[in-house]
Design an enzyme around this catalytic site. Structure first.
Site, PDB file in Angstrom:
ATOM      1  N   GLU A 112       1.173 -13.368  63.826  1.00 35.32           N
ATOM      2  CA  GLU A 112       0.825 -14.699  64.344  1.00 35.32           C
ATOM      3  C   GLU A 112       0.698 -15.672  63.186  1.00 35.32           C
ATOM      4  O   GLU A 112       0.768 -15.278  62.006  1.00 35.32           O
ATOM      5  CB  GLU A 112      -0.466 -14.622  65.176  1.00 35.32           C
ATOM      6  CG  GLU A 112      -0.271 -13.847  66.476  1.00 35.32           C
ATOM      7  CD  GLU A 112      -1.502 -13.807  67.351  1.00 35.32           C
ATOM      8  OE1 GLU A 112      -2.250 -14.800  67.370  1.00 35.32           O
ATOM      9  OE2 GLU A 112      -1.717 -12.776  68.002  1.00 35.32           O
ATOM     10  N   HIS A 226      -4.687 -25.225  70.146  1.00 34.15           N
ATOM     11  CA  HIS A 226      -3.616 -24.220  70.119  1.00 34.15           C
ATOM     12  C   HIS A 226      -2.302 -24.968  70.320  1.00 34.15           C
ATOM     13  O   HIS A 226      -2.196 -25.798  71.239  1.00 34.15           O
ATOM     14  CB  HIS A 226      -3.824 -23.179  71.217  1.00 34.15           C
ATOM     15  CG  HIS A 226      -2.983 -21.967  71.021  1.00 34.15           C
ATOM     16  ND1 HIS A 226      -1.620 -21.971  71.221  1.00 34.15           N
ATOM     17  CD2 HIS A 226      -3.299 -20.716  70.632  1.00 34.15           C
ATOM     18  CE1 HIS A 226      -1.142 -20.764  70.963  1.00 34.15           C
ATOM     19  NE2 HIS A 226      -2.142 -19.977  70.601  1.00 34.15           N
ATOM     20  N   ARG A 272      -2.333 -23.062  62.594  1.00 34.01           N
ATOM     21  CA  ARG A 272      -2.310 -23.729  63.907  1.00 34.01           C
ATOM     22  C   ARG A 272      -2.485 -25.236  63.853  1.00 34.01           C
ATOM     23  O   ARG A 272      -1.883 -25.965  64.637  1.00 34.01           O
ATOM     24  CB  ARG A 272      -3.436 -23.180  64.766  1.00 34.01           C
ATOM     25  CG  ARG A 272      -3.063 -21.922  65.409  1.00 34.01           C
ATOM     26  CD  ARG A 272      -4.079 -21.480  66.399  1.00 34.01           C
ATOM     27  NE  ARG A 272      -3.669 -20.130  66.752  1.00 34.01           N
ATOM     28  CZ  ARG A 272      -4.451 -19.234  67.273  1.00 34.01           C
ATOM     29  NH1 ARG A 272      -5.712 -19.516  67.532  1.00 34.01           N
ATOM     30  NH2 ARG A 272      -3.988 -18.036  67.552  1.00 34.01           N
ATOM     31  N   HIS A 329      -8.673 -25.220  71.961  1.00 36.85           N
ATOM     32  CA  HIS A 329      -8.657 -23.757  72.016  1.00 36.85           C
ATOM     33  C   HIS A 329      -9.952 -23.142  71.482  1.00 36.85           C
ATOM     34  O   HIS A 329     -10.524 -22.267  72.119  1.00 36.85           O
ATOM     35  CB  HIS A 329      -7.452 -23.286  71.200  1.00 36.85           C
ATOM     36  CG  HIS A 329      -7.200 -21.820  71.239  1.00 36.85           C
ATOM     37  ND1 HIS A 329      -6.974 -21.141  72.420  1.00 36.85           N
ATOM     38  CD2 HIS A 329      -7.128 -20.886  70.244  1.00 36.85           C
ATOM     39  CE1 HIS A 329      -6.763 -19.858  72.139  1.00 36.85           C
ATOM     40  NE2 HIS A 329      -6.867 -19.676  70.833  1.00 36.85           N
ATOM     41  N   ARG A 364      -9.535 -21.698  62.374  1.00 35.21           N
ATOM     42  CA  ARG A 364      -9.578 -20.238  62.497  1.00 35.21           C
ATOM     43  C   ARG A 364      -8.192 -19.613  62.379  1.00 35.21           C
ATOM     44  O   ARG A 364      -7.220 -20.120  62.959  1.00 35.21           O
ATOM     45  CB  ARG A 364     -10.204 -19.852  63.841  1.00 35.21           C
ATOM     46  CG  ARG A 364     -10.137 -18.360  64.102  1.00 35.21           C
ATOM     47  CD  ARG A 364     -10.930 -17.922  65.300  1.00 35.21           C
ATOM     48  NE  ARG A 364     -10.430 -18.389  66.560  1.00 35.21           N
ATOM     49  CZ  ARG A 364      -9.333 -17.920  67.167  1.00 35.21           C
ATOM     50  NH1 ARG A 364      -8.581 -16.993  66.589  1.00 35.21           N
ATOM     51  NH2 ARG A 364      -8.980 -18.392  68.345  1.00 35.21           N
TER      52      ARG A 364
HETATM   53  C1  SIN Z   1      -2.836 -16.485  70.876  1.00 34.78           C
HETATM   54  O1  SIN Z   1      -2.525 -15.438  71.435  1.00 34.78           O
HETATM   55  O2  SIN Z   1      -1.994 -17.269  70.442  1.00 34.78           O
HETATM   56  C2  SIN Z   1      -4.287 -16.820  70.733  1.00 34.78           C
HETATM   57  C3  SIN Z   1      -4.979 -15.828  69.922  1.00 34.78           C
HETATM   58  C4  SIN Z   1      -6.084 -16.456  69.152  1.00 34.78           C
HETATM   59  O3  SIN Z   1      -6.706 -17.413  69.610  1.00 34.78           O
HETATM   60  O4  SIN Z   1      -6.318 -16.053  68.033  1.00 34.78           O
END
Ligand code: SIN
Length: 523
Positions: A112, A226, A272, A329, A364
């Site tokens: 991610e 997000h 993010r 988010h 975060r």
């Molecule tokens: C996501 O799956 O993109 C969200 C996971 C997160 O908030 O770390």
């Protein structure tokens, strides 16, 4: 009178992780304002970031966390998260939690944003939170007294110590509960915004309660958006996990231009805040933004939750494009705690998203939130168990009474969300923040600066908490005159700001009171 050794407010992963450990020795009660399954943890798709791969080391997870957090993180908290995180996750696996594996039987680790390697454990494809909550819940269901549909409204403070809380039920009856230890695990406040990945019940009740009780709060200006909410017909229909970009998906505008190409070296997997701002920018130019998923051949199997969300929203994933927009988010700030989750009020603890240990800094890192809940929940439980417990309940004759309706018109939930989105959103500036702060202050007479709420129905108290939290976030955002992570001031663009290294702590201190005194008419 209702009493427990420990009362936990909230039912997400941090609450369950603490309860699981505490219930082995203590009498534990969980109080939640709707159903236990109504938490953000249940909605978490991506997974749990943890150093599990043999080639990974905690220092790399530490570095990725601090870089994403724009160096605003508390270093001790980050070390604790990434080092203890590995042990906690291994313990879960040992206890029987099933994470997805590849054909060779190894963990299928996802990738991610802002992680420099594959490090994310996931379960049920993209249903990690749900699988984890259900796994934990099975283990503690019999041992914990769970009270649903009662909303905690205020903490009971006696001689400077937290000794319990008041709740309100669906009939607007207020009840008092007493405990030796009260744990706030109420989550964040994403549903203060129009577009959000959060459960709609999550509007930051823990912040309001703690603030009224006089606890310190910190870093509330850092709100994470997000980048990719499924966005269609003018509204959001759920989250599209960052793990989708981890499998190769990329963002394009309606002209087919890859929007992250020249923005950051990590492109679509940049932190993010950077990706969210890039999408926001495209949309402000009038362009639509899509996630191109055409390269993910097994999309349905790998992302069953997202596939179902798309089907429900009438999006045909075989066409390879999912329409997206950013949504609120996660909040990095919250009720300030030390590493044992103690707040500034003895007897009151905060854990999970409601807490601000400083672990996430200004932004975060992906999939560090379930990890935070597991690690800090367990750590708090062990800390409480290590303490000599002194029962300090108060006798009270009046444990239940009715709250009166406030006889004035309050703003609607939608109006508050509109204000937050327009003026305390992905981009803010002094003018807008001052405007929205003044708007919130029109409702100061509702009592959110007093030590507790004396009137209001359950629905009205939800609105009062939304107003109070909006005001706290806007005030914090006004005071931080720089851009960093989830706090982007267009009047202090990144190119011109030098990061301030101090944490700005918000509490009922002189600075804040002086801002509102003129409006309250007090000296
Ligand atoms: C996501 O799956 O993109 C969200 C996971 C997160 O908030 O770390």
């Amino acid at each position: 009178m209702p009493f427990a050794d420990i009362i936990i407010i909230g039912s997400g992963i941090a609450a369950l992780s603490a309860a699981k450990q505490l219930a082995k020795q203590k009498n534990v009660m969980i109080i939640t304002k709707s159903k236990v399954e109504d938490s953000n943890s249940m909605l978490a798709q991506g997974g749990i970031a943890a150093v599990i791969d043999k080639d990974d080391v905690w220092r790399e997870h530490y570095r990725d966390t601090v870089v994403a957090g724009c160096y605003h993180n508390d270093q001790k908290a980050v070390k604790k998260l990434v080092k203890d995180g590995t042990c906690s996750v291994k313990k879960l696996i040992h206890e029987g939690m099933l994470f997805d594996r590849n054909e060779q039987g190894e963990f299928h680790l996802g990738q991610e944003g802002a992680h420099n390697r594959r490090r994310i454990l996931h379960a049920g494809g993209d249903a990690t939170g749900k699988e984890l909550v259900q796994f934990m819940f099975k283990q503690l269901q019999e041992q914990v007294n769970i009270i649903e549909n009662e909303m905690a409204i205020d903490l009971i403070i006696h001689d400077g110590k937290c000794i319990g809380l008041k709740t309100i039920n669906n009939n607007d009856h207020v009840k008092k509960y007493y405990a030796n230890h009260v744990i706030l695990a109420t989550g964040g406040c994403g549903s203060l915004y129009k577009v959000s990945s959060n459960n709609e019940t999550v509007v930051g009740d823990g912040f309001s309660m703690a603030y009224r009780a006089g606890a310190e709060l910190a870093d509330l200006e850092f709100m994470q958006f997000h980048p990719t909410m499924l966005y269609t017909q003018g509204g959001s229909k759920g989250l599209v996990s960052e793990a989708v970009r981890g499998e190769g998906a990329f963002l394009v505008n309606n002209h087919g231009v890859k929007i992250m190409e020249n923005v950051h070296v990590q492109k679509d997997l940049a932190p993010r805040d950077i990706v969210a701002r890039a999408i926001h920018h495209e949309r402000s130019l009038g362009n639509d933004v899509f996630l191109n998923i055409s390269m993910i051949s097994n999309f349905k199997q790998r992302f069953p939750t997202i596939t179902a969300l798309c089907e429900d929203a009438g999006i045909d994933i075989t066409a390879g494009l999912i329409p997206v927009a950013p949504g609120a988010h996660f909040i990095m700030g919250g009720v300030k705690t030390n590493l044992h989750s103690e707040t500034s009020i003895p007897g009151l603890y905060a854990v999970g998203e409601v807490a601000c240990t400083g672990v996430h800094g200004a932004n975060r890192l992906a999939s560090n939130s379930l990890l935070e809940g597991i690690v800090f929940g367990e750590n708090l439980a062990n800390y409480i168990l290590s303490k000599k417990s002194v029962t300090s309940i108060q006798s009270s004759t009046k444990t239940e009474y009715a709250h009166q309706k406030i006889d004035i018109e309050l703003p609607t939930r939608f109006e508050i969300q509109e204000m937050m989105t327009s003026f305390v959103g992905i981009e803010r500036d002094r003018k807008g923040l001052l405007y929205v702060k003044n708007w919130f202050e029109k409702y100061l007479h509702l009592g959110w600066l007093s030590t507790s709420l004396k009137e209001g129905t359950k629905e009205q108290i939800k609105t009062i908490n939304m107003l109070s939290n909006g005001w706290l976030i806007a005030t914090s955002a006004l005071l931080r005159t720089e851009s960093r992570g989830g706090h982007y001031r267009t009047d202090y663009p990144l190119s011109k700001t030098h990061w301030q290294n101090k944490q700005v702590v918000r509490q009922k201190d002189k600075e804040l009171i002086s801002l509102v005194e003129p409006l309250l008419g007090v000296k």
